[in-house]
Design a protein around this motif. Sequence first.
Motif, PDB file in Angstrom:
ATOM      1  N   ILE A 138       0.817  -0.892   0.045  1.00 23.22           N
ATOM      2  CA  ILE A 138      -0.372   0.280  -0.161  1.00 23.22           C
ATOM      3  C   ILE A 138       0.656   1.331   0.067  1.00 23.22           C
ATOM      4  N   VAL A 139       2.308   1.446   0.764  1.00 26.71           N
ATOM      5  CA  VAL A 139       2.677   2.662   1.676  1.00 26.71           C
ATOM      6  C   VAL A 139       4.181   2.694   0.579  1.00 26.71           C
ATOM      7  N   GLY A 140       4.774   1.589  -0.171  1.00 23.47           N
ATOM      8  CA  GLY A 140       5.544   0.963  -0.795  1.00 23.47           C
ATOM      9  C   GLY A 140       5.749   1.353  -1.565  1.00 23.47           C
ATOM     10  N   GLU A 141       7.071   1.850  -2.211  1.00 24.45           N
ATOM     11  CA  GLU A 141       7.357   1.792  -4.106  1.00 24.45           C
ATOM     12  C   GLU A 141       6.455   1.118  -4.860  1.00 24.45           C
ATOM     13  N   THR A 142       5.640  -0.006  -4.533  1.00 27.76           N
ATOM     14  CA  THR A 142       4.877  -0.298  -6.150  1.00 27.76           C
ATOM     15  C   THR A 142       3.847   0.672  -5.628  1.00 27.76           C
ATOM     16  N   GLN A 143       2.718   0.658  -4.463  1.00 24.51           N
ATOM     17  CA  GLN A 143       1.690   1.371  -4.169  1.00 24.51           C
ATOM     18  C   GLN A 143       0.495   0.232  -5.250  1.00 24.51           C
ATOM     19  N   ARG A 144       0.076  -0.688  -5.056  1.00 25.72           N
ATOM     20  CA  ARG A 144      -0.790  -1.467  -5.443  1.00 25.72           C
ATOM     21  C   ARG A 144      -1.275  -1.412  -4.837  1.00 25.72           C
ATOM     22  N   ILE A 145      -2.430  -0.500  -4.166  1.00 25.15           N
ATOM     23  CA  ILE A 145      -3.794  -0.492  -3.320  1.00 25.15           C
ATOM     24  C   ILE A 145      -4.632  -1.328  -3.499  1.00 25.15           C
ATOM     25  N   GLY A 146      -4.974  -2.431  -4.353  1.00 23.33           N
ATOM     26  CA  GLY A 146      -6.138  -3.117  -4.573  1.00 23.33           C
ATOM     27  C   GLY A 146      -5.356  -4.170  -4.161  1.00 23.33           C
ATOM     28  N   PHE A 147      -4.473  -4.191  -4.284  1.00 23.36           N
ATOM     29  CA  PHE A 147      -3.702  -5.408  -3.835  1.00 23.36           C
ATOM     30  C   PHE A 147      -3.227  -5.588  -2.330  1.00 23.36           C
ATOM     31  N   GLY A 148      -2.536  -4.667  -1.446  1.00 22.55           N
ATOM     32  CA  GLY A 148      -2.775  -4.754  -0.255  1.00 22.55           C
ATOM     33  C   GLY A 148      -4.297  -4.307   0.401  1.00 22.55           C
ATOM     34  N   SER A 149      -4.886  -4.018  -0.645  1.00 18.50           N
ATOM     35  CA  SER A 149      -6.307  -4.329   0.158  1.00 18.50           C
ATOM     36  C   SER A 149      -7.060  -6.135  -0.286  1.00 18.50           C
ATOM     37  N   THR A 150      -6.141  -6.614  -0.579  1.00 13.00           N
ATOM     38  CA  THR A 150      -6.541  -7.222  -0.561  1.00 13.00           C
ATOM     39  C   THR A 150      -6.176  -8.654   0.850  1.00 13.00           C
ATOM     40  N   LEU A 151      -4.609  -8.354   0.318  1.00 15.29           N
ATOM     41  CA  LEU A 151      -3.819  -8.735   1.726  1.00 15.29           C
ATOM     42  C   LEU A 151      -4.619  -8.642   3.542  1.00 15.29           C
ATOM     43  N   GLY A 152      -5.003  -7.203   2.924  1.00 14.56           N
ATOM     44  CA  GLY A 152      -5.463  -6.839   4.580  1.00 14.56           C
ATOM     45  C   GLY A 152      -7.051  -7.703   4.922  1.00 14.56           C
ATOM     46  N   VAL A 153      -7.858  -7.835   3.530  1.00 14.70           N
ATOM     47  CA  VAL A 153      -9.338  -8.939   4.336  1.00 14.70           C
ATOM     48  C   VAL A 153      -8.456  -9.966   4.202  1.00 14.70           C
ATOM     49  N   ILE A 154      -8.336 -10.541   4.017  1.00 17.14           N
ATOM     50  CA  ILE A 154      -7.468 -12.255   4.441  1.00 17.14           C
ATOM     51  C   ILE A 154      -6.960 -11.542   5.907  1.00 17.14           C
ATOM     52  N   LEU A 155      -5.949 -10.867   6.350  1.00 13.72           N
ATOM     53  CA  LEU A 155      -5.624 -10.916   7.430  1.00 13.72           C
ATOM     54  C   LEU A 155      -6.755 -10.761   8.509  1.00 13.72           C
ATOM     55  N   LEU A 156      -7.237 -10.046   8.012  1.00 15.70           N
ATOM     56  CA  LEU A 156      -9.242  -9.733   8.757  1.00 15.70           C
ATOM     57  C   LEU A 156      -9.699 -10.946   9.061  1.00 15.70           C
ATOM     58  N   VAL A 157     -10.005 -11.881   7.944  1.00 16.01           N
ATOM     59  CA  VAL A 157     -10.389 -13.182   7.351  1.00 16.01           C
ATOM     60  C   VAL A 157      -9.809 -14.267   9.302  1.00 16.01           C
ATOM     61  N   ILE A 158      -8.609 -14.157   8.641  1.00 15.82           N
ATOM     62  CA  ILE A 158      -7.775 -15.595   9.717  1.00 15.82           C
ATOM     63  C   ILE A 158      -7.576 -14.850  10.872  1.00 15.82           C
ATOM     64  N   SER A 159      -7.985 -13.667  10.868  1.00 15.72           N
ATOM     65  CA  SER A 159      -7.791 -13.217  12.652  1.00 15.72           C
ATOM     66  C   SER A 159      -9.139 -13.349  13.116  1.00 15.72           C
ATOM     67  N   LEU A 160     -10.050 -13.265  12.065  1.00 14.27           N
ATOM     68  CA  LEU A 160     -11.592 -13.336  12.856  1.00 14.27           C
ATOM     69  C   LEU A 160     -12.109 -14.785  12.866  1.00 14.27           C
ATOM     70  N   VAL A 161     -11.589 -15.858  11.665  1.00 10.95           N
ATOM     71  CA  VAL A 161     -12.153 -16.942  12.632  1.00 10.95           C
ATOM     72  C   VAL A 161     -11.709 -17.630  13.429  1.00 10.95           C
ATOM     73  N   PRO A 162     -10.411 -17.645  14.034  1.00 10.87           N
ATOM     74  CA  PRO A 162      -9.930 -18.442  15.340  1.00 10.87           C
ATOM     75  C   PRO A 162     -10.566 -17.583  16.342  1.00 10.87           C
ATOM     76  N   ILE A 163     -10.588 -16.356  17.002  1.00 16.73           N
ATOM     77  CA  ILE A 163     -11.696 -15.958  17.821  1.00 16.73           C
ATOM     78  C   ILE A 163     -12.848 -15.870  17.507  1.00 16.73           C
ATOM     79  N   THR A 164     -13.799 -16.076  15.927  1.00 14.36           N
ATOM     80  CA  THR A 164     -14.543 -16.282  16.022  1.00 14.36           C
ATOM     81  C   THR A 164     -15.397 -17.807  17.205  1.00 14.36           C
ATOM     82  N   LEU A 165     -14.609 -18.945  16.345  1.00 17.89           N
ATOM     83  CA  LEU A 165     -14.406 -20.099  17.036  1.00 17.89           C
ATOM     84  C   LEU A 165     -14.094 -20.646  18.724  1.00 17.89           C
ATOM     85  N   PHE A 166     -13.017 -19.786  19.353  1.00 15.64           N
ATOM     86  CA  PHE A 166     -12.878 -19.532  20.562  1.00 15.64           C
ATOM     87  C   PHE A 166     -14.450 -19.348  21.464  1.00 15.64           C
ATOM     88  N   LEU A 167     -14.697 -18.292  21.036  1.00 16.16           N
ATOM     89  CA  LEU A 167     -16.033 -17.273  21.742  1.00 16.16           C
ATOM     90  C   LEU A 167     -16.933 -18.651  22.002  1.00 16.16           C
TER      91      LEU A 167
END
Length: 317
Positions: A277-306
């Motif tokens: 997102i803020v690097g030299e390539t500035q691929r904001i769309g692809f960086g947002s994709t990685l952010g969404v994947i990170l969000l999903v990965i973090s929500l899955v174990p937390i949701t299951l545990f709760l």
Amino acid sequence: MKRRRLLTRRDVAVVAVMLGIPLLLEAFLIWGPALASVGLSFTKWTGVGGVQLQSCDSLPSVPGIPQPGCLYGVRNYEQAFTTYPDFWPAVRHNIIWLLVFVCFATPLGMLFAVVIDRGIRGSRIYQSILFLPVMLSLALIGIIWELIYSPNFGLVNSLLHRTGDDNLIDWLGDPSLNLWALLVEASWRQAGYVMILYLAGLKAVDPALREAALMDGASAWQTFWRVVFPAMRPINIVVMVVTVIESLRAFDLVYITSGGNPLKGLELLSVAVTQNIVGETQRIGFGSTLGVILLVISLVPITLFLYQAFRREEARS
């Protein structure tokens, strides 16, 4: 019969303001950017110009002129899972980070809390020393440990007598060592954080439970694991959620160590998001994709545990 007091217009206005302002701030600062990231993850955008609601294939490519943002479909996700070289190493390193926190930092913090809770002499001093890393910023912790791990004059190499040019150990530059060196730094801070949480949980346990267990002939070990630890179920939930979040959002230590540049052996999802997102390539769309994947990965174990935790709580009640 006691009359029920009705809320006046002033009371309703005060409640609306006290609830509305935090909700608006949360929506603007958290949910708004999160939903925007989800939308941008389906686009191809460099941050220059706007995002047009048409397929990227329909836009002409003019040499020397940046192409405006356009709809890219799920191809960002396909690239992340197939062709992006840092994705799977980053996932593996995040899993290692989580396992170290769960298997080492969290039990160590619990041990500190149990020992201090027994009222040993100088417990307040020990508590302050162990909690000190939590009060420091992760950037400052990274700088401190960078000095400790310095190949030429660092504390670790000095203790190991590995300060000569022919036998130096580059703890932060060696891809086979740098991740584990950073995990020591992160665990040093995480253990103090967990200690404070468990100290609060131990203070909330009814002393009568311990006395009853001791009167029944239970040892200190049995009292803790059979009586005290199950009584701290709410704190255990908080600790597990915090552990998952802290392990997945690890960024500051890696960024300080690498100087903002990607280093082999230190690939993490949060670092990959920032680099795109803020690097030299500035691929904001692809960086947002990685952010969404990170969000999903973090929500899955937390949701299951709760879900499992609250389900057991309902079954007991």
